[in-house]
Every structure is written in C-alpha cells, then in structure tokens.
Design an enzyme around this catalytic site. Sequence first.
Site, PDB file in Angstrom:
ATOM      1  CG  MET A   1       6.119 -12.242   2.009  1.00 43.16           C
ATOM      2  SD  MET A   1       7.277 -12.921   1.920  1.00 43.16           S
ATOM      3  CE  MET A   1       8.633 -12.272   2.594  1.00 43.16           C
TER       4      MET A   1
ATOM      5  CG  ASN B   1       7.196 -11.890  12.310  1.00 41.57           C
ATOM      6  OD1 ASN B   1       7.717 -11.876  12.487  1.00 41.57           O
ATOM      7  ND2 ASN B   1       6.911 -13.150  12.922  1.00 41.57           N
TER       8      ASN B   1
ATOM      9  CB  SER C   1       4.427  -1.080  14.511  1.00 45.95           C
ATOM     10  OG  SER C   1       5.109  -1.689  16.109  1.00 45.95           O
TER      11      SER C   1
ATOM     12  CG  HIS D   1       3.337  -6.286   8.274  1.00 51.28           C
ATOM     13  ND1 HIS D   1       4.654  -6.298   9.277  1.00 51.28           N
ATOM     14  CD2 HIS D   1       4.074  -6.006   7.132  1.00 51.28           C
ATOM     15  CE1 HIS D   1       5.239  -7.212   8.429  1.00 51.28           C
ATOM     16  NE2 HIS D   1       5.087  -6.868   7.064  1.00 51.28           N
TER      17      HIS D   1
ATOM     18  CD  GLN E   1       8.472   6.141   1.229  1.00 50.34           C
ATOM     19  OE1 GLN E   1       9.130   6.789   2.345  1.00 50.34           O
ATOM     20  NE2 GLN E   1       7.013   6.714   0.794  1.00 50.34           N
ATOM     21  CE  LYS E   2      13.133  -3.475   6.458  1.00 50.70           C
ATOM     22  NZ  LYS E   2      13.396  -4.867   5.403  1.00 50.70           N
TER      23      LYS E   2
ATOM     24  CB  VAL F   1       7.425   1.569  11.356  1.00 49.65           C
ATOM     25  CG1 VAL F   1       7.385   2.191  13.116  1.00 49.65           C
ATOM     26  CG2 VAL F   1       6.232   2.128  10.919  1.00 49.65           C
TER      27      VAL F   1
ATOM     28  CB  SER G   1       9.652 -10.349   9.716  1.00 52.04           C
ATOM     29  OG  SER G   1       8.471  -9.705   9.460  1.00 52.04           O
TER      30      SER G   1
END
Length: 286
Positions: free
Chosen positions: A30, A32, A35, A37, A150-151, A178, A188
């Site tokens: 989405m 914004n 690290s 991403h 995995q967040k 991360v 974000s």
Amino acid sequence: MNTVKTVRELRAAVARARNEGKRIGFVPTMGNLHSGHVALITKATQRVDFVVASIFVNPLQFGAGEDLDKYPRTLAADQEKLLQAGCHLLFAPTVEEMYPDGMAGQTRVSVPQLSEGLCGASRPGHFEGVATVVSKLFNMVQPDLAIFGQKDFQQLAVIRALVHDLNMPIQIIGEPTVRAADGLALSSRNGFLSEEQRAIAPEVYRTLTRISDAIKQGERDYPTLINEQIRQLEAAGLRVDYLEIRHALTLRPATVEDRDLVILVAAFLGTTRLIDNLHLNLDAPA
Ligand code: PAF
C-alpha cells in the site's frame, strides 16, 4: 524501473518479460515503503528474474472511521526505494482502474474461519477486502511467486488459504518482520506516533518476547500469562485490542498440547493501532 497505472500496460509489460523466459515475482503493497518492504523486494530479486511491485491503498479493506484518508501516500519516495531495491515494474493504479464499476457490486473473495477473530473481529470486512484485492492483483500480474511480510500474520494465513482453495498456481512466501533497533516492528503507521508514544511502542514486542520466554520455560497457564501481560501493556499506556496465543497454522486458540504457536497482539497508542506477532515452534531446534 517503469511505473504503469493501467491493467493493460501492466499485462503488456509482464507479457514481454514472460516472452523473454523470465520468472515473475510480485510484492503487493500500500506504499509508504520502509525497510520491511525493501526486504521483500530484495528477497524477490533473489528468487525471480522480473520483480513487480504494486502500490494501491485499497478502500475495500478499510472500515468506516479507519485511516483510509490519512494513510500516507508517498509515491515519488516509494519509486526511488523500489528502484534502489532492484524492482523492475511498479503498478500504481487508481481506485477507478481497480474498481471500474464501483465497489458496491464488486465480486468478493472471503476466507471464512481464518478471517474470523483477531484483526477480523475488530476490523469487520477487512480480510474480505484484502482477499478480494489480492485475488484481483494476482489475476492481473499472474506471478510465479508473491512475497508478503509475516508482520501481518493473519493476512498471510488468509492469502495462503485463498491461493490453495482457489487453485492459484502461485507460490506464497512469508518474510520475517523487520524491526527497529528497540524491537518495534516497522510499519507505515509508526509515522503517526508522537515522540512520547514512539518511546512506549517497543513494549509491544517486549510483551511478545516475555510470553514466548515464559512458554519456552514451561509455562502452560495461558489465560493467566496473557492477563498479566495485558495488565502490563495497559500500565505502559497501551489500550489492548487483543493479545492471544494461537496455533500457528490453523490460528485456532492454542491448547497446552500445541507445539507450533504464534503469539499475536494488536494495541492502540492514542488512535494508532499497532500489530505484531511472534512465532514460537517448541519443536524447532534451539
Ligand atoms: O499488507 C498490505 O499492505 C495490504 O493489505 C495488501 C496485501 C497490499 C493488500 O492491499
């Protein structure tokens, strides 16, 4: 890196890559970008020859009163990060391009059971919105593999299920969360936190770690463990939406016999909702 805004241009660019014999990887986002991403894009560049990213803030997955309007839109900075990370093609459609006939009559994809509870309970319709847009994006890009963080543990489970249930020939890869140096999962939404809230936020991951350590040391009274940790989070200034121990594959509430666990949390700091999780497989080698 090329940016395209229409499905027609996207399909043409992907077809060219396919005709050159390239394998296609896809990272839906989405925007914004942070690290976390970038790590997904980097992973994709290691696995395939042609990496497609998408940036689309999907209205279908936001409920009334959620942060759709204030969700940060930072296309130019995102394009730069994608380019640096080795992305080949960015698909950045408008809402009209994704939903040309509007959203009311849009065919929906819903994944029962896995979408219920946790974030599904506090965000009704959220996972239907995610499953629908991800299915559309998969049909538009037709990648060989797709990579997710995995967040969003429940989201990843929902996407794995829809790909399996709808027989989509796409390999789904989950990449580890991360974190900032103090443990806070990159998101974000962290940008919405005040300085004071940002100082409290790492308590979310500390809580997950405390629960995981206690379980590793043999604690099996999950309700008491969870209630204690909810109290601590609230004392630190967070408002807990949920804190739960679940079976990592089925996402049903964990029993004391379960070995493959995930501890999941959602908590508010002011109006900002943070989520995080910790996967704990008691049978994995230490
Ligand atoms: O995780 C996200 O950023 C979004 O939910 C996704 C998968 C791009 C669908 O809009």
